[in-house]
Design a protein around this motif. Structure first.
Motif, PDB file in Angstrom:
ATOM      1  N   LEU A 262      17.679 -13.244   0.085  1.00  0.00           N
ATOM      2  CA  LEU A 262      17.472 -13.525   1.508  1.00  0.00           C
ATOM      3  C   LEU A 262      16.584 -12.459   2.133  1.00  0.00           C
ATOM      4  CD1 LEU A 262      21.200 -14.307   2.400  1.00  0.00           C
ATOM      5  CD2 LEU A 262      19.485 -15.876   1.486  1.00  0.00           C
ATOM      6  N   LEU A 263      15.503 -12.879   2.760  1.00  0.00           N
ATOM      7  CA  LEU A 263      14.606 -11.991   3.495  1.00  0.00           C
ATOM      8  C   LEU A 263      14.746 -12.297   4.989  1.00  0.00           C
ATOM      9  CD1 LEU A 263      11.371 -12.192   1.289  1.00  0.00           C
ATOM     10  CD2 LEU A 263      13.364 -10.721   1.009  1.00  0.00           C
ATOM     11  N   PRO A 264      14.810 -11.281   5.850  1.00  0.00           N
ATOM     12  CA  PRO A 264      15.144 -11.495   7.264  1.00  0.00           C
ATOM     13  C   PRO A 264      14.111 -12.302   8.038  1.00  0.00           C
ATOM     14  CG  PRO A 264      15.345  -9.183   6.643  1.00  0.00           C
ATOM     15  CD  PRO A 264      14.644  -9.874   5.523  1.00  0.00           C
ATOM     16  N   GLU A 265      14.474 -12.623   9.266  1.00  0.00           N
ATOM     17  CA  GLU A 265      13.558 -13.237  10.219  1.00  0.00           C
ATOM     18  C   GLU A 265      12.287 -12.386  10.343  1.00  0.00           C
ATOM     19  OE1 GLU A 265      13.529 -14.382  15.005  1.00  0.00           O
ATOM     20  OE2 GLU A 265      14.825 -12.796  14.221  1.00  0.00           O
ATOM     21  N   ASN A 266      11.145 -13.082  10.431  1.00  0.00           N
ATOM     22  CA  ASN A 266       9.858 -12.417  10.614  1.00  0.00           C
ATOM     23  C   ASN A 266       9.605 -11.339   9.558  1.00  0.00           C
ATOM     24  OD1 ASN A 266       7.391 -11.676  11.610  1.00  0.00           O
ATOM     25  ND2 ASN A 266       8.146 -10.835  13.541  1.00  0.00           N
ATOM     26  N   SER A 267       9.926 -11.668   8.303  1.00  0.00           N
ATOM     27  CA  SER A 267       9.572 -10.754   7.221  1.00  0.00           C
ATOM     28  C   SER A 267       8.063 -10.699   7.019  1.00  0.00           C
ATOM     29  CB  SER A 267      10.246 -11.196   5.912  1.00  0.00           C
ATOM     30  OG  SER A 267      11.634 -10.989   5.965  1.00  0.00           O
ATOM     31  N   VAL A 268       7.380 -11.769   7.446  1.00  0.00           N
ATOM     32  CA  VAL A 268       5.928 -11.826   7.290  1.00  0.00           C
ATOM     33  C   VAL A 268       5.358 -12.747   8.368  1.00  0.00           C
ATOM     34  CG1 VAL A 268       6.020 -13.782   5.682  1.00  0.00           C
ATOM     35  CG2 VAL A 268       4.047 -12.218   5.624  1.00  0.00           C
ATOM     36  N   TYR A 269       4.115 -12.494   8.710  1.00  0.00           N
ATOM     37  CA  TYR A 269       3.427 -13.359   9.675  1.00  0.00           C
ATOM     38  C   TYR A 269       2.309 -14.103   8.956  1.00  0.00           C
ATOM     39  CZ  TYR A 269       0.848 -15.073  13.685  1.00  0.00           C
ATOM     40  OH  TYR A 269       0.224 -15.897  14.589  1.00  0.00           O
ATOM     41  N   GLY A 270       2.216 -15.415   9.184  1.00  0.00           N
ATOM     42  CA  GLY A 270       1.136 -16.205   8.600  1.00  0.00           C
ATOM     43  C   GLY A 270       1.565 -17.637   8.365  1.00  0.00           C
ATOM     44  N   SER A 271       0.678 -18.411   7.800  1.00  0.00           N
ATOM     45  CA  SER A 271       0.956 -19.814   7.471  1.00  0.00           C
ATOM     46  C   SER A 271       1.442 -19.872   6.029  1.00  0.00           C
ATOM     47  CB  SER A 271      -0.300 -20.669   7.666  1.00  0.00           C
ATOM     48  OG  SER A 271      -0.696 -20.653   9.024  1.00  0.00           O
ATOM     49  N   PHE A 272       2.742 -19.920   5.865  1.00  0.00           N
ATOM     50  CA  PHE A 272       3.357 -19.756   4.549  1.00  0.00           C
ATOM     51  C   PHE A 272       2.892 -20.820   3.563  1.00  0.00           C
ATOM     52  CE2 PHE A 272       6.956 -19.564   1.540  1.00  0.00           C
ATOM     53  CZ  PHE A 272       7.028 -18.190   1.352  1.00  0.00           C
ATOM     54  N   ASN A 273       2.737 -22.040   4.037  1.00  0.00           N
ATOM     55  CA  ASN A 273       2.324 -23.130   3.154  1.00  0.00           C
ATOM     56  C   ASN A 273       0.867 -23.011   2.727  1.00  0.00           C
ATOM     57  OD1 ASN A 273       4.497 -24.834   2.568  1.00  0.00           O
ATOM     58  ND2 ASN A 273       4.465 -25.691   4.629  1.00  0.00           N
ATOM     59  N   GLU A 274       0.014 -22.521   3.636  1.00  0.00           N
ATOM     60  CA  GLU A 274      -1.424 -22.558   3.411  1.00  0.00           C
ATOM     61  C   GLU A 274      -2.013 -21.250   2.899  1.00  0.00           C
ATOM     62  OE1 GLU A 274      -0.035 -23.587   6.351  1.00  0.00           O
ATOM     63  OE2 GLU A 274      -0.102 -25.737   5.878  1.00  0.00           O
ATOM     64  N   GLU A 275      -1.257 -20.146   2.944  1.00  0.00           N
ATOM     65  CA  GLU A 275      -1.812 -18.856   2.558  1.00  0.00           C
ATOM     66  C   GLU A 275      -1.141 -18.352   1.275  1.00  0.00           C
ATOM     67  OE1 GLU A 275      -2.090 -16.013   5.757  1.00  0.00           O
ATOM     68  OE2 GLU A 275      -2.123 -17.607   7.251  1.00  0.00           O
ATOM     69  N   PRO A 276      -1.817 -18.515   0.135  1.00  0.00           N
ATOM     70  CA  PRO A 276      -1.236 -18.100  -1.156  1.00  0.00           C
ATOM     71  C   PRO A 276      -0.899 -16.615  -1.210  1.00  0.00           C
ATOM     72  CG  PRO A 276      -3.148 -19.508  -1.491  1.00  0.00           C
ATOM     73  CD  PRO A 276      -3.121 -19.167  -0.036  1.00  0.00           C
ATOM     74  N   GLU A 277      -1.644 -15.778  -0.478  1.00  0.00           N
ATOM     75  CA  GLU A 277      -1.359 -14.348  -0.522  1.00  0.00           C
ATOM     76  C   GLU A 277       0.011 -14.021   0.059  1.00  0.00           C
ATOM     77  OE1 GLU A 277      -4.120 -15.023   3.082  1.00  0.00           O
ATOM     78  OE2 GLU A 277      -3.810 -15.836   1.071  1.00  0.00           O
ATOM     79  N   ILE A 278       0.589 -14.982   0.835  1.00  0.00           N
ATOM     80  CA  ILE A 278       1.933 -14.803   1.374  1.00  0.00           C
ATOM     81  C   ILE A 278       2.972 -15.487   0.489  1.00  0.00           C
ATOM     82  CG2 ILE A 278       3.460 -15.284   3.324  1.00  0.00           C
ATOM     83  CD1 ILE A 278       1.018 -15.189   5.136  1.00  0.00           C
ATOM     84  N   SER A 279       2.712 -16.735   0.145  1.00  0.00           N
ATOM     85  CA  SER A 279       3.708 -17.528  -0.588  1.00  0.00           C
ATOM     86  C   SER A 279       3.764 -17.190  -2.076  1.00  0.00           C
ATOM     87  CB  SER A 279       3.436 -19.024  -0.405  1.00  0.00           C
ATOM     88  OG  SER A 279       2.117 -19.352  -0.828  1.00  0.00           O
ATOM     89  N   SER A 280       2.644 -16.763  -2.650  1.00  0.00           N
ATOM     90  CA  SER A 280       2.617 -16.502  -4.103  1.00  0.00           C
ATOM     91  C   SER A 280       3.562 -15.369  -4.516  1.00  0.00           C
ATOM     92  CB  SER A 280       1.194 -16.205  -4.560  1.00  0.00           C
ATOM     93  OG  SER A 280       0.384 -17.355  -4.417  1.00  0.00           O
ATOM     94  N   PRO A 281       3.597 -14.234  -3.792  1.00  0.00           N
ATOM     95  CA  PRO A 281       4.549 -13.187  -4.188  1.00  0.00           C
ATOM     96  C   PRO A 281       6.000 -13.653  -4.127  1.00  0.00           C
ATOM     97  CG  PRO A 281       2.893 -12.307  -2.685  1.00  0.00           C
ATOM     98  CD  PRO A 281       2.725 -13.791  -2.683  1.00  0.00           C
ATOM     99  N   VAL A 282       6.300 -14.520  -3.159  1.00  0.00           N
ATOM    100  CA  VAL A 282       7.667 -15.042  -3.042  1.00  0.00           C
ATOM    101  C   VAL A 282       7.957 -15.984  -4.205  1.00  0.00           C
ATOM    102  CG1 VAL A 282       9.249 -16.394  -1.619  1.00  0.00           C
ATOM    103  CG2 VAL A 282       7.674 -14.776  -0.536  1.00  0.00           C
ATOM    104  N   ALA A 283       6.971 -16.818  -4.564  1.00  0.00           N
ATOM    105  CA  ALA A 283       7.138 -17.725  -5.705  1.00  0.00           C
ATOM    106  C   ALA A 283       7.356 -16.919  -6.987  1.00  0.00           C
ATOM    107  CB  ALA A 283       5.913 -18.620  -5.841  1.00  0.00           C
ATOM    108  N   LYS A 284       6.601 -15.834  -7.148  1.00  0.00           N
ATOM    109  CA  LYS A 284       6.750 -14.970  -8.317  1.00  0.00           C
ATOM    110  C   LYS A 284       8.154 -14.354  -8.368  1.00  0.00           C
ATOM    111  CE  LYS A 284       4.546 -10.908 -10.453  1.00  0.00           C
ATOM    112  NZ  LYS A 284       5.615  -9.898 -10.243  1.00  0.00           N
ATOM    113  N   LEU A 285       8.638 -13.914  -7.196  1.00  0.00           N
ATOM    114  CA  LEU A 285       9.983 -13.343  -7.101  1.00  0.00           C
ATOM    115  C   LEU A 285      11.037 -14.373  -7.485  1.00  0.00           C
ATOM    116  CD1 LEU A 285      11.962 -11.090  -6.181  1.00  0.00           C
ATOM    117  CD2 LEU A 285      11.758 -12.039  -3.860  1.00  0.00           C
TER     118      LEU A 285
END
Length: 485
Positions: A262-285
């Motif tokens: 679980l990562l808290p509210e506002n752990s990151v800012y951006g378009s999670f679906n459209e920005e791989p630099e945000i979603s890819s590290p989470v997918a890897k985790l």
């Protein structure tokens, strides 16, 4: 005479401040069961003088609300809204506190001045005060902070009846006991003993029932949770580096194979679906840990600015998203253009292989109806993702956890609250803090929870008991009116 009236005013103000402190000082909280008695004593004693009663009620209520809401000053508003808007927002909150004080003053005054049988007085006052607490939690500006029952969150035997009737019922009992004590002091002979006996019966019956419930057999919790508290406050460089730190902390736990990260509210800012630099590290985790990862995101989704939690499955795919429905007045619902969010339309219920997870974001955990509707909709575990790091004091963080304790009790669900700077905790269905991290520290809270489907009385009945109590009070008023005729 004037000297005596000044003493009365000081007593009312002191009681209001003391009751506000009971929310935050654990050692004072049990005394709230008698802290309002001096105020009710003065109000009942002077019930023949309408203006005097109203004035004393206003002093108590304003001292109570203003002392409680003083903690808003620990919020770094200028960092979020800018210097120009900060003063206006502080003024708005002070005005809202004064409005809440006026509502409580009206409830206190009406409870004392309305004609009813003496034996019904305590019920009438408790119904009106609790009704005021309920009223202040509804509508777009609803703020369900000032509920006396919340003061008891550390004393679980006194709060177990919330499983049946909710936090408002604890408030109701507190006011009921205080009025009965005041009536006992004002009474004489057998009448005094009857009121004292009634106050003791209410308190100890609730306590005994709570002890019985708390002493029940503990269930086996076998679902692993890893909740990340990265401790990067937003009043320092606007929370820069929080996402990277959260991922680094989570990756250390990946090898332990938790079921959920679980990562808290506002752990990151951006378009999670459209920005791989945000979603890819989470997918890897998610792939490395084999866990479901819940990530709090501020970003544009569907061409709208949203406050959301995304669910990433163990295969690295985004499988669901919840958009926050209940927006914080003045901060998320349009006052500041850059923080004007679009609200979601559906409760946050994620389907996983472990069971159904219900999600609430920050402010939403203050509302019993959101938690109960989420649980009634199928959620078997509740998660509160929050970011209270705008505050420079730990007091609001503890207040937030107090709300989560009651949401766990009311729904009969395990609840995990995960916050940026805290408080991060795992709460059992009886309200026990099973595990927690200290506020203002970084780390990962690791523990176990269980998925539960059982329905509590509160999930079935909600706050309808208050309507029944109000009906009983109305019957008392009607009887008094008929007697006068």
């Amino acid at each position: 005479m004037k000297h005596r009236r000044w003493i009365e005013r000081v007593i009312c103000a002191a009681c209001g401040i003391f009751c506000a402190l009971c929310f935050d000082v654990a050692g004072l909280a049990p005394f709230v069961w008698a802290a309002l008695a001096p105020v009710f004593f003065l109000l009942l004693k002077n019930s023949g003088e309408r203006r005097r009663v109203v004035f004393c009620a206003c002093i108590f209520a304003l001292a109570f609300t203003l002392a409680y809401y003083a903690q808003i000053l620990s919020l770094d508003i200028s960092a979020r809204a800018g210097e120009a808007s900060a003063a206006l927002l502080v003024a708005a909150w002070i005005g809202l506190a004064a409005l809440h004080g006026a509502v409580f003053a009206a409830a206190l005054s009406a409870g004392v001045l309305l004609k009813c049988p003496c034996g019904m007085r305590a019920l009438l006052c408790a119904v009106l005060f609790t009704g005021a607490e309920w009223l202040l939690g509804v509508g777009a500006l609803g703020l369900p902070f000032l509920r006396l029952g919340l003061t008891q969150w550390r004393f679980l035997p006194l709060t177990q009846s919330a499983q049946m009737f909710g936090v408002l019922f604890i408030s109701f009992l507190i006011v009921l006991v205080n009025v009965l004590i005041a009536q006992a002091v004002l009474g004489t002979g057998r009448g005094r003993m009857r009121y004292l006996a009634a106050a003791a019966l209410v308190f100890f019956a609730n306590l005994a029932g709570g002890i019985l419930v708390s002493g029940g057999r503990a269930e086996e919790a076998d679902t692993g949770i890893a909740a990340v508290q990265m401790n990067v406050p937003f009043w320092q460089n606007e929370g820069e580096g929080r996402f990277e730190k959260a991922l680094a902390l989570a990756e250390k736990e990946a090898g332990k194979r938790p079921d959920f990260i679980l990562l808290p509210e506002n752990s990151v800012y951006g378009s999670f679906n459209e920005e791989p630099e945000i979603s890819s590290p989470v997918a890897k985790l998610a792939k490395e840990s084999g866990a479901y990862v819940l990530t709090g995101v501020y970003g544009v989704h569907g061409y709208q600015l949203r406050n959301s939690v995304f669910l990433t499955a163990p295969d690295g795919k985004i499988t669901d998203v919840y958009h926050k429905q209940r927006l914080v007045p003045f901060f998320e619902n349009g006052y500041e253009r850059k923080f004007s969010f679009t609200d979601g339309k559906e409760r946050g219920i994620f389907e996983t292989d472990c069971g159904m997870v219900g999600v609430m974001i920050c402010f939403e955990s203050l509302f019993p109806d959101i938690a109960s509707e989420t649980a009634a909709g199928g959620a078997e575990l509740l998660v509160v993702a929050t970011n209270d790091s705008w505050f420079k004091s730990d007091v609001p963080l503890a207040r937030h956890l107090a709300q989560s304790v009651f949401r766990a009790q009311e729904t009969g669900r395990w609840l995990v609250q995960v916050g940026n700077t805290g408080m991060t905790a795992i709460v059992s269905p009886t309200g026990e803090i099973a595990a927690s991290l200290e506020a203002g520290t970084d780390g990962v809270l690791v523990g176990n929870v269980a998925f539960r489907r059982e329905k509590t009385g509160y999930l079935i009945l909600g706050d309808w008991w208050l309507a029944a109590a109000a009906a009983a009070a109305v019957l008392g008023l009607a009887a008094a009116y008929k007697k006068r005729i």
